[in-house]
Design a protein around this motif. Structure first.
Motif, PDB file in Angstrom:
ATOM      1  N   ALA A 157      33.672  50.145  34.950  1.00  0.00           N
ATOM      2  CA  ALA A 157      34.001  49.245  34.018  1.00  0.00           C
ATOM      3  C   ALA A 157      34.969  48.892  35.805  1.00  0.00           C
ATOM      4  O   ALA A 157      35.223  47.289  35.849  1.00  0.00           O
ATOM      5  N   VAL A 158      35.234  49.604  36.437  1.00  0.00           N
ATOM      6  CA  VAL A 158      37.338  49.370  37.048  1.00  0.00           C
ATOM      7  C   VAL A 158      35.991  48.501  38.380  1.00  0.00           C
ATOM      8  O   VAL A 158      36.662  47.618  38.959  1.00  0.00           O
ATOM      9  N   GLU A 159      34.639  48.920  38.233  1.00  0.00           N
ATOM     10  CA  GLU A 159      33.766  47.898  39.774  1.00  0.00           C
ATOM     11  C   GLU A 159      33.287  47.261  39.374  1.00  0.00           C
ATOM     12  O   GLU A 159      32.992  45.604  39.746  1.00  0.00           O
ATOM     13  N   PHE A 160      32.515  46.964  37.822  1.00  0.00           N
ATOM     14  CA  PHE A 160      32.094  45.695  36.848  1.00  0.00           C
ATOM     15  C   PHE A 160      33.288  44.213  37.392  1.00  0.00           C
ATOM     16  O   PHE A 160      32.672  42.894  37.464  1.00  0.00           O
ATOM     17  N   PHE A 161      34.581  44.303  36.451  1.00  0.00           N
ATOM     18  CA  PHE A 161      35.612  43.511  36.032  1.00  0.00           C
ATOM     19  C   PHE A 161      36.499  43.318  37.734  1.00  0.00           C
ATOM     20  O   PHE A 161      37.504  42.670  38.023  1.00  0.00           O
ATOM     21  N   GLY A 162      36.323  44.543  38.713  1.00  0.00           N
ATOM     22  CA  GLY A 162      36.869  44.214  39.925  1.00  0.00           C
ATOM     23  C   GLY A 162      36.707  43.130  40.919  1.00  0.00           C
ATOM     24  O   GLY A 162      37.011  42.955  41.802  1.00  0.00           O
ATOM     25  N   ASP A 163      35.506  43.145  40.692  1.00  0.00           N
ATOM     26  CA  ASP A 163      34.327  42.050  42.290  1.00  0.00           C
ATOM     27  C   ASP A 163      33.295  41.251  41.550  1.00  0.00           C
ATOM     28  O   ASP A 163      32.985  41.992  39.778  1.00  0.00           O
ATOM     29  N   GLY A 164      32.855  40.323  42.092  1.00  0.00           N
ATOM     30  CA  GLY A 164      32.294  39.815  41.810  1.00  0.00           C
ATOM     31  C   GLY A 164      31.762  38.974  40.905  1.00  0.00           C
ATOM     32  O   GLY A 164      33.015  38.214  39.546  1.00  0.00           O
ATOM     33  N   ALA A 203      32.363  38.884  37.072  1.00  0.00           N
ATOM     34  CA  ALA A 203      33.024  39.531  36.020  1.00  0.00           C
ATOM     35  C   ALA A 203      34.470  39.255  36.301  1.00  0.00           C
ATOM     36  O   ALA A 203      34.818  40.401  35.364  1.00  0.00           O
ATOM     37  N   ARG A 204      34.821  39.529  37.976  1.00  0.00           N
ATOM     38  CA  ARG A 204      36.247  40.072  37.995  1.00  0.00           C
ATOM     39  C   ARG A 204      37.628  39.452  36.824  1.00  0.00           C
ATOM     40  O   ARG A 204      37.650  38.556  36.596  1.00  0.00           O
ATOM     41  N   THR A 205      38.395  40.712  36.065  1.00  0.00           N
ATOM     42  CA  THR A 205      39.359  40.110  35.856  1.00  0.00           C
ATOM     43  C   THR A 205      40.267  41.109  35.916  1.00  0.00           C
ATOM     44  O   THR A 205      40.521  42.136  35.212  1.00  0.00           O
ATOM     45  N   LEU A 206      40.907  40.014  36.029  1.00  0.00           N
ATOM     46  CA  LEU A 206      42.759  40.919  37.471  1.00  0.00           C
ATOM     47  C   LEU A 206      43.319  41.873  36.144  1.00  0.00           C
ATOM     48  O   LEU A 206      43.348  43.317  36.406  1.00  0.00           O
ATOM     49  N   ALA A 207      42.965  41.593  35.034  1.00  0.00           N
ATOM     50  CA  ALA A 207      44.308  41.789  33.396  1.00  0.00           C
ATOM     51  C   ALA A 207      42.801  43.067  33.495  1.00  0.00           C
ATOM     52  O   ALA A 207      44.071  44.665  33.202  1.00  0.00           O
TER      53      ALA A 207
END
Length: 800
Positions: A645-652, A654-658
C-alpha cells in the motif's frame, strides 16, 4: 517389574504412552498446515517474530480446543449459559489435557475493582474483621465497599410463604454513601457545562450530545420549568437550580410523562458513573476538561462507611490493612494469634505469601486493578495456580516476563520450572533469551510474519536452536553495544517533589533532545514518576500499555484513520460519495451486513461460520466493487499489505499523500507485512502495541513517552525499534522510554534508575547518568545486569 523411563516403549503400560500433544494440519489465521508433537510434562517455549503464528498455534488452536472440549462435558443447559467457542481449523489434535491460560489481558478497570477484590483477599479480610473486629460493624458484607447499607419497611415473605411485617429493617453494607465506594468524588466546572451568555435554544448547553433543537435540549425547554429563549445568566435562582441540580421528578414533557432531572445529575449518571477509558474519545475529552476528581472528604479515599473504618483488630482497621504493602500485611496476619479463626488466618496467610513469592509483595490490596501494568496483571492471575494440588495440567503463558526487570526474570523462570516439576505441561510464548534458555523444548515459528510466517522453522533443544540458521537462532546471542558518544541534552524538564504512590519526594531532571530510559525493578516507581509527573504536560505525547479496543470489524485501516483518505480518494476518482467505500456503512453487502461471513447460531453447539455467498467474503456490494482507483477496487486495496500500500499510494494514479503518510508510519514500526484490512482481533499483542505507536507518531508534540515498547518484540525486531527511536530523536524530538530490555538501556543516551527495591523499598533515584557510567560503577542492580549483558556473557541454561 515397574515401568520406568529406560524401559522399552513396547513394554510400557498403554496409559503411559500418551506423552505428547500431537497437532496435525493447523490452519488457524496464518498457520500453514502446521504439524508437530509437543512433549508433555516439559517446558516448551514458542518463539518467532511478532505475527509469525505463535499465538495462533498455542492459544487459538491448542488451548482453545482444550477449553471447548471441556465445555462439551457439561449439560446442554449449562452450555447454553456459557460462551460458545468455535472449533479451531485443525485436522487432528491428540493428547490434550485441561488448559489453564494466563494471558496478557489487563484486569478490568471497573472503578470499584481493586487488587484485593480480584484475588479474593478482600473477601477473607472482611470475614476476619466480621469475627474479630471491635467494635463489630456487622457481618462480612458490612465491611464491603461494594454494598451500600439499606433500610426497608413492608411485608417480607419467607421461602415457605410465611409473611411478616418489618419496619426499618437494616441491610448491612460498608459502602461510603458520599463517594459510593469509589474513594473519589467529582467536582464539575459549571462553566464547561453551560454558556451563560446564550439561551438553551441558542446552544447554551456545552455537553456533547446536547444540540440546540435536539431532544436532549427540548427535554429542558418543554418541561414547563425553563424558558428556552432566555439567556441562562438571566435565570432566577429557582430556574438555575432546575436546570442544573434538580433531583428526578415526574413531569409532562412533549406530551408524555417522563422523569425530569437537572443537567449535573444527568452528566454524573451518563458519564461519570462509567469507566473513563470506556468512554468515546470526544466524551473522554469533555470529562477531562470539565471534571476534576478529588479524594472523598468523608472516607478519606478508603471507600468505606464510618462503622467499617471504626472496627479494628489490634489497632488496625480493614482500611489500614488494605493500605499496607502486601509483604507487611502478610507479617501482620502472621503475628495474629487467634485459634478461633485459625483456618481463616491460614488461608489468608497462604494467599498473601503467594503475592510475595511471585514478586508482587510491594503492591497494596486497595490498588485499583485498572492501574496494574500488563506484567503485574499477568502475575496476579498466576497467584491462584501457585501451590495448586492439580497435576497433569497444561499451563499456557503469553510472555510472562513482560514488565519484569532482568533481576525479576529469574524469579518468574523458577515459577515456570516449579509448575513443570509438579508434572504439568508448560507452554510459553516468549522472546526473552533468559526464558528461552530454560526450555526443555523450543518451537520456532516463521520465517517471517503474516503471510510470510505460519510454518515451523525449528524444533529441538536450546543448544540446537543456537546452532540453527533460523532468525531466532541467529539473534539469540545478540548484544547491543554501549554508545561511545551519547547525545548532549538540549535542555531539561524539571520534576520536583514527586510523591505519587511510593515515590519519596523525588527530584530529577528529564533531559531533552536525547533518548532517556527510565528503568528499575518492577514496583520501583518508574510508571509513577513518568505518568504521574511527566504525562499530561503540554507538548507530551504518551503511548501507554492500554489495550486497543476493537471488534472484528475494526482493522489497521480504520484504527489509524487510514480509511478516511482512502475512501475520499475513491470517491473523487469515481464521482460518488465516500460512504459507499465503508463496509460499515452504505457500501456494505446487505446479506452479511459488511462482515464478510454469515454466523449461524446453533444454541449450545458450535456456531457455524460460512463465507458470504453474495460478496464472497469481500464485505462490499457488487456495485461498489465496480469503482476503481489506480486499477484496484476497495476490497483489493484492503487486501494489500502495508508495504504494498505504501508503494500504491505513494506514486502513480492512486497517489494520496495523507494515506501514504499513515502507511509510512506503520512501515516505520515494523508492520510492513500487515494486511491493512486484517481484523484487529487477529493481531498479536506485539502488533497491537506497535499499531498504537504508529498512530501516536502522527500526533503533534515535542516529547514522546513510550511505556515498554519492546513488549511482544522478537530479538530481531528490537533493532528496528532502536532505529525508529533514533530517527525520532534525530528529527528534534525528545524520547523518554520506560523499559527493562537491556538492548534499549545500552542504546540510551541517559539512564534514570529507580529503586533500590520495590514498594516502600523503592521510590528513589539510585542512579542517573550514561549507560557506560552505570556499567562502570555497577552501583545498582540494573548496572550489574547491564554489565553482564554488554559483556556478552552467555545465559546459563537451567538444569532440567
Amino acid at each position: 517389574m515397574t515401568d520406568g523411563p529406560d524401559r522399552h516403549p513396547a513394554d510400557r503400560h498403554p496409559a503411559d504412552r500418551h506423552d505428547t500433544i500431537r497437532v496435525q494440519g493447523a490452519r488457524e489465521n496464518n498457520l500453514r498446515d502446521v504439524s508437530l508433537s509437543i512433549p508433555k510434562r516439559r517446558l516448551t517455549v514458542f518463539t518467532g517474530v511478532s505475527g509469525s503464528g505463535k499465538s495462533s498455534l498455542v492459544f487459538e488452536t491448542i488451548a482453545a480446543e482444550s477449553q471447548r472440549m471441556i465445555n462439551e462435558t457439561y449439560s446442554a443447559f449449562v452450555q447454553g449459559m456459557m460462551p460458545s467457542l468455535a472449533r479451531p481449523d485443525v485436522d487432528v489434535l491428540e493428547g490434550l489435557t485441561t488448559a489453564i491460560v494466563v494471558g496478557q489481558e489487563r484486569l478490568g478497570a471497573d472503578p470499584r475493582s481493586t487488587l484485593g477484590t480480584v484475588t479474593d483477599a478482600n473477601a477473607l479480610l472482611r470475614l476476619l474483621f466480621s469475627r474479630l473486629g471491635t467494635p463489630p460493624a456487622g457481618p462480612a458484607v458490612a465491611y464491603s465497599f461494594n454494598v451500600p447499607a439499606r433500610t426497608a419497611s413492608g411485608v417480607m415473605t419467607s421461602a415457605t410463604g410465611e409473611k411478616q411485617i418489618v419496619r426499618e429493617a437494616v441491610y448491612h453494607g460498608g459502602m461510603c454513601p458520599t463517594c459510593e465506594g469509589r474513594g473519589r468524588v467529582s467536582d464539575i466546572d459549571l462553566t464547561q457545562l453551560v454558556d451563560e451568555d446564550r439561551s438553551l435554544n441558542e446552544g447554551a448547553i456545552l455537553v456533547p450530545g446536547y444540540k440546540a433543537g435536539g431532544w436532549s435540549v427540548r427535554f429542558f425547554t418543554e418541561s414547563g420549568l425553563l424558558d428556552g429563549d432566555k439567556p441562562v445568566r438571566d435565570y432566577t435562582d429557582t430556574e438555575r437550580h432546575d436546570l442544573l441540580f434538580r433531583d428526578a421528578t415526574k413531569r409532562k414533557i412533549g406530551g408524555a410523562n417522563l422523569t425530569y432531572e437537572g443537567l449535573v445529575p444527568q452528566v454524573r449518571r451518563s458519564m461519570l458513573s462509567k469507566d473513563r477509558d470506556a468512554l468515546q474519545p470526544h466524551l473522554r475529552a469533555f470529562v477531562d476538561r470539565a471534571v476534576t476528581f478529588v479524594t472523598c472528604p468523608d472516607c478519606d479515599g478508603t471507600r468505606l462507611a464510618p462503622a467499617a473504618r471504626a472496627s479494628k483488630i489490634a489497632g488496625v482497621s480493614i482500611a489500614d490493612a488494605c493500605a499496607m504493602q502486601v509483604s507487611d500485611l502478610a507479617q501482620w496476619v502472621r503475628d495474629l494469634d487467634e485459634p478461633s479463626v485459625a483456618p481463616l488466618l491460614s488461608s489468608l496467610q497462604h494467599l498473601l505469601d503467594k503475592f510475595v513469592e511471585i514478586g508482587l509483595g510491594y503492591l497494596t490490596l486497595d490498588r485499583p486493578s485498572g492501574t496494574l501494568s500488563g506484567g503485574e496483571a499477568q502475575r496476579t492471575k498466576l497467584i491462584s495456580h501457585l501451590g495448586s494440588a492439580l497435576t497433569d495440567v497444561t499451563y499456557v503463558f503469553d510472555e510472562p516476563t513482560i514488565g519484569l526487570h532482568p533481576h525479576d526474570v529469574q524469579r518468574m523462570n523458577d515459577l515456570l520450572l516449579q509448575l513443570r516439576d509438579k508434572g504439568n505441561t508448560v507452554l510459553v510464548v516468549e522472546h526473552k533469551p533468559e526464558t528461552i534458555a530454560i526450555a526443555d523444548h523450543v518451537v520456532d515459528l516463521g520465517p517471517g510474519a503474516g503471510t510470510q510466517g505460519g510454518t515451523v522453522c525449528f524444533e529441538g533443544t536450546v543448544e540446537q536452536l543456537r546452532a540453527s540458521d533460523t532468525l531466532t537462532g541467529r539473534h539469540l546471542g545478540d548484544r547491543v553495544a554501549l554508545k561511545t558518544e551519547p547525545r548532549t541534552p538540549t535542555g531539561v524538564i524539571e520534576i520536583r517533589g514527586a510523591s505519587t504512590h511510593n515515590l519519596r519526594d523525588v527530584d530529577v531532571d528529564i533531559p531533552l533532545g536525547v533518548l532517556c530510559v527510565v528503568t528499575g525493578v518492577a514496583g520501583s516507581g518508574k510508571s509513577s514518576l513518568v505518568h504521574g509527573s511527566l504525562a499530561g504536560r503540554d507538548d507530551v505525547v504518551v503511548v501507554d500499555q492500554g489495550a486497543i479496543k476493537g471488534s472484528r470489524r475494526s482493522n489497521p485501516a480504520t484504527y489509524t484513520g487510514l480509511l478516511d483518505p482512502v475512501r475520499k480518494a475513491f470517491a473523487r476518482a469515481n464521482g460518488v460519495k465516500p460512504a459507499l467505500f465503508s463496509a460499515n456503512s452504505e457500501g456494505a453487502c446487505p446479506t452479511c451486513n459488511g462482515a464478510g461471513v454469515i454466523y449461524t447460531q446453533l444454541g449450545f453447539m458450535d456456531t457455524v461460520t460460512t463465507v458470504c455467498e453474495d460478496c464472497a467474503g469481500k464485505r462490499f456490494q457488487a456495485a461498489v466493487l465496480e469503482y476503481r482507483l489506480g486499477g484496484k477496487d476497495i476490497a483489493e486495496v484492503l487486501d494489500m499489505s502495508v508495504a504494498q500500500a505504501v508503494e500504491f499510494f505513494g506514486d502513480g494514479p492512486a497517489r494520496t499523500l495523507a494515506a501514504h503518510t499513515i502507511l509510512s508510519r506503520l512501515a516505520d514500526v515494523g508492520l510492513g507485512y500487515l494486511t491493512i484490512g486484517q481484523p484487529l482481533t487477529t493481531l498479536s499483542g506485539g502488533e497491537r502495541q506497535r499499531l498504537k505507536l504508529a498512530t501516536h507518531l502522527g500526533e503533534p508534540g515535542g516529547v514522546y513517552v513510550l511505556d515498554e515498547p519492546t513488549a511482544g518484540l522478537h530479538l530481531a525486531d528490537v533493532d528496528t525499534l532502536l532505529r525508529l527511536l533514533d530517527r525520532l530523536v534525530d528529527s528534534g524530538k525528545s524520547v523518554v522510554v520506560i523499559e527493562h530490555h537491556q538492548a534499549v538501556m545500552a542504546h540510551a543516551d541517559w539512564l534514570i534508575d529507580l529503586g533500590p527495591g520495590a514498594g516502600h523499598d523503592g521510590g528513589r533515584v539510585v542512579f542517573q547518568g550514561t549507560p557506560a557510567e552505570a556499567v562502570a560503577t555497577r552501583s545498582t542492580v540494573t548496572g550489574e545486569h547491564l554489565a553482564r549483558y554488554v559483556g556478552a556473557e552467555e545465559v546459563a541454561t537451567a538444569p532440567a
